[in-house]
Design a protein around this motif. Structure first.
Motif, mmCIF file in Angstrom:
data_model
loop_
_atom_site.group_PDB
_atom_site.id
_atom_site.type_symbol
_atom_site.label_atom_id
_atom_site.label_comp_id
_atom_site.label_asym_id
_atom_site.label_seq_id
_atom_site.Cartn_x
_atom_site.Cartn_y
_atom_site.Cartn_z
ATOM 1 N N ARG A 106 0.805 -1.220 0.000
ATOM 2 C CA ARG A 106 0.000 0.000 0.000
ATOM 3 C C ARG A 106 0.834 1.263 0.000
ATOM 4 N NH1 ARG A 106 -2.777 -0.597 5.965
ATOM 5 N NH2 ARG A 106 -1.514 0.943 7.088
ATOM 6 N N GLU A 107 2.151 1.109 0.121
ATOM 7 C CA GLU A 107 3.059 2.240 -0.006
ATOM 8 C C GLU A 107 4.419 1.718 -0.415
ATOM 9 O OE1 GLU A 107 4.971 5.670 2.860
ATOM 10 O OE2 GLU A 107 2.841 5.222 3.043
ATOM 11 N N ALA A 108 5.058 2.433 -1.326
ATOM 12 C CA ALA A 108 6.364 2.005 -1.831
ATOM 13 C C ALA A 108 7.456 2.459 -0.872
ATOM 14 C CB ALA A 108 6.602 2.555 -3.231
ATOM 15 N N GLY A 109 7.616 1.712 0.221
ATOM 16 C CA GLY A 109 8.633 2.025 1.209
ATOM 17 C C GLY A 109 9.555 0.859 1.410
ATOM 18 N N ASP A 141 8.731 -11.098 -5.876
ATOM 19 C CA ASP A 141 8.205 -10.782 -7.205
ATOM 20 C C ASP A 141 7.389 -9.505 -7.029
ATOM 21 O OD1 ASP A 141 7.410 -10.749 -9.812
ATOM 22 O OD2 ASP A 141 6.340 -12.664 -9.763
ATOM 23 N N LEU A 142 7.924 -8.389 -7.519
ATOM 24 C CA LEU A 142 7.410 -7.062 -7.211
ATOM 25 C C LEU A 142 7.050 -6.314 -8.492
ATOM 26 C CD1 LEU A 142 10.384 -6.143 -4.858
ATOM 27 C CD2 LEU A 142 8.174 -7.063 -4.112
ATOM 28 N N GLN A 143 6.086 -5.420 -8.388
ATOM 29 C CA GLN A 143 5.825 -4.498 -9.495
ATOM 30 C C GLN A 143 5.406 -3.147 -8.941
ATOM 31 O OE1 GLN A 143 4.428 -5.776 -13.322
ATOM 32 N NE2 GLN A 143 2.791 -4.252 -13.295
ATOM 33 N N SER A 144 5.857 -2.097 -9.619
ATOM 34 C CA SER A 144 5.530 -0.738 -9.219
ATOM 35 C C SER A 144 4.027 -0.500 -9.261
ATOM 36 C CB SER A 144 6.213 0.253 -10.169
ATOM 37 O OG SER A 144 7.560 -0.058 -10.369
ATOM 38 N N GLY A 145 3.599 0.570 -8.604
ATOM 39 C CA GLY A 145 2.202 0.987 -8.713
ATOM 40 C C GLY A 145 1.905 1.594 -10.068
ATOM 41 N N ARG A 153 8.694 -4.437 -13.344
ATOM 42 C CA ARG A 153 8.590 -5.617 -12.502
ATOM 43 C C ARG A 153 10.002 -6.001 -12.091
ATOM 44 N NH1 ARG A 153 5.775 -11.385 -14.313
ATOM 45 N NH2 ARG A 153 5.994 -12.474 -12.307
ATOM 46 N N VAL A 154 10.196 -6.220 -10.807
ATOM 47 C CA VAL A 154 11.534 -6.447 -10.266
ATOM 48 C C VAL A 154 11.496 -7.701 -9.399
ATOM 49 C CG1 VAL A 154 13.415 -5.485 -8.899
ATOM 50 C CG2 VAL A 154 12.001 -3.978 -10.294
ATOM 51 N N MET A 155 12.512 -8.567 -9.567
ATOM 52 C CA MET A 155 12.519 -9.858 -8.889
ATOM 53 C C MET A 155 13.888 -10.128 -8.276
ATOM 54 S SD MET A 155 10.436 -12.047 -11.786
ATOM 55 C CE MET A 155 10.094 -13.442 -10.699
ATOM 56 N N PRO A 156 14.136 -9.686 -7.048
ATOM 57 C CA PRO A 156 15.388 -10.063 -6.377
ATOM 58 C C PRO A 156 15.371 -11.534 -5.973
ATOM 59 C CG PRO A 156 13.993 -8.777 -4.904
ATOM 60 C CD PRO A 156 13.314 -8.782 -6.241
ATOM 61 N N TRP A 262 -0.046 -4.539 -10.778
ATOM 62 C CA TRP A 262 0.333 -3.312 -10.080
ATOM 63 C C TRP A 262 0.396 -3.518 -8.564
ATOM 64 C CZ3 TRP A 262 2.288 -0.678 -13.725
ATOM 65 C CH2 TRP A 262 1.735 -0.718 -15.012
ATOM 66 N N CYS A 263 1.434 -2.956 -7.949
ATOM 67 C CA CYS A 263 1.672 -3.021 -6.497
ATOM 68 C C CYS A 263 1.848 -4.457 -5.991
ATOM 69 C CB CYS A 263 0.556 -2.329 -5.715
ATOM 70 S SG CYS A 263 0.499 -0.547 -5.939
ATOM 71 N N MET A 264 2.267 -5.352 -6.842
ATOM 72 C CA MET A 264 2.444 -6.745 -6.431
ATOM 73 C C MET A 264 3.592 -6.865 -5.437
ATOM 74 S SD MET A 264 2.800 -10.152 -8.806
ATOM 75 C CE MET A 264 4.317 -9.646 -9.625
ATOM 76 N N LEU A 265 3.368 -7.649 -4.393
ATOM 77 C CA LEU A 265 4.376 -7.949 -3.384
ATOM 78 C C LEU A 265 4.277 -9.430 -3.049
ATOM 79 C CD1 LEU A 265 6.512 -7.354 -1.238
ATOM 80 C CD2 LEU A 265 4.723 -6.390 0.213
#
Length: 292
Positions: A106-109, A141-145, A153-156, A262-265
């Motif tokens: 819910r917030e990109a922190g 497995d992440l994606q920006s809002g 989409r970013v996957m460390p 969007w906003c995937m975490l």
């Protein structure tokens, strides 16, 4: 007493939370006494038929709840009472299995993933078999809002390469590359098996010897902590037990944003076997927290 001091004191008074060092807000605190806590099988994309699924995903099985049962003393049990989450591969050299928790932010922190884990091959021999598990690891497995100026989409990925072809290696690795392919005749669905054997790189200074007990049924629990910044999409820190590793040479997989993520975490944990016996990854508990 200020609010931060009070919150810290309350967490330290709770034996289930005091083993973690969460950030200011806890997203989820998973113990497996009463269920799976949202962790499930990683199912690959498909279109029209399940046969279109990438074989890497088709091998995956559902996670299980386990008391760590074995033949010489009954049940080992998790770090605390109840059950641990068990991720078991098929009994085929190179087989992998993955469990994941699907959520959004819910917030990109700043976010933090902490877990207590252990791993073993299936205890089907009267031998220690410390080099039978090829690897265990985790990934985001992440994606920006959808309002981000440069969405992606970013996957460390981080894995502990325990052994390869029978050689006991014991080092942490990361991955920055993956390849996509379309599924079916349309343009809606693509797939990529980002846990394939290719393109793993050694984390600089990533050699580590983990506790591995003296007979095939014993386990010892290991702590890990990984920090990541959702605003910059950069890894911040990683530690395992008493070691904190330098991430200056670390990089994540970066790919263009997808139109429905969007906003995937998502958080995944995985295991891989180096022999024709099952590899088991157990997770006693996990805590995902953030600063927002």
């Amino acid at each position: 007493m200020d609010t931060e001091t009070l919150v810290t004191a309350l967490r330290r008074a709770d034996p289930r939370l005091s083993r973690f060092n969460p950030l200011s807000r806890i997203y989820s605190h998973d113990e497996f006494l009463n269920g799976f806590c949202g962790w499930s099988q990683l199912v690959g994309n498909y279109e029209d038929t399940l046969d279109s699924m990438h074989p890497g995903y088709a091998q995956h099985l559902s996670p299980m709840l386990s008391t760590l049962g074995h033949w010489d003393a009954g049940s080992h049990g998790p770090l605390n009472d109840g059950h641990a989450l068990k991720i078991a591969t098929r009994p085929r050299r190179g087989a992998q299995n993955v469990a994941l928790k699907r959520q959004t932010f819910r917030e990109a922190g700043k976010i933090r993933f902490e877990a207590y884990f252990t791993f073993k091959p299936e205890a089907c021999e009267l031998q220690l078999s410390e080099a039978d598990v090829r690897s265990v690891g985790f990934l985001f497995d992440l994606q920006s809002g959808d309002t981000a100026s440069n969405p992606e989409r970013v996957m460390p990925h981080l894995r502990f390469l325990n052994a390869l072809d029978g050689e006991h290696i014991q080092k942490w690795q990361f991955k920055r590359d993956t390849a996509f392919r379309p599924i079916g005749d349309g343009t809606k669905t693509v797939t990529h098996y980002h846990l394939s054997p290719e393109n793993w790189e050694d984390l600089p200074g990533g050699e580590q010897r983990l506790c591995y007990n003296e007979i095939p049924t014993k386990v010892n629990w290991t702590y890990l902590c990984f920090d990541f910044d959702l605003a910059s999409m950069q890894a911040l820190s990683f530690r395992c037990n008493d070691r904190e590793f330098d991430l200056s040479g670390f990089e994540s997989i970066h790919i263009p944003a997808m139109k429905n993520l969007w906003c995937m975490l998502n958080v995944c944990v995985f295991a891989e076997t180096d022999t024709d016996k099952r590899a088991f990854l157990y997770m006693d508990s996990a805590c995902i927290s953030g600063d927002f």
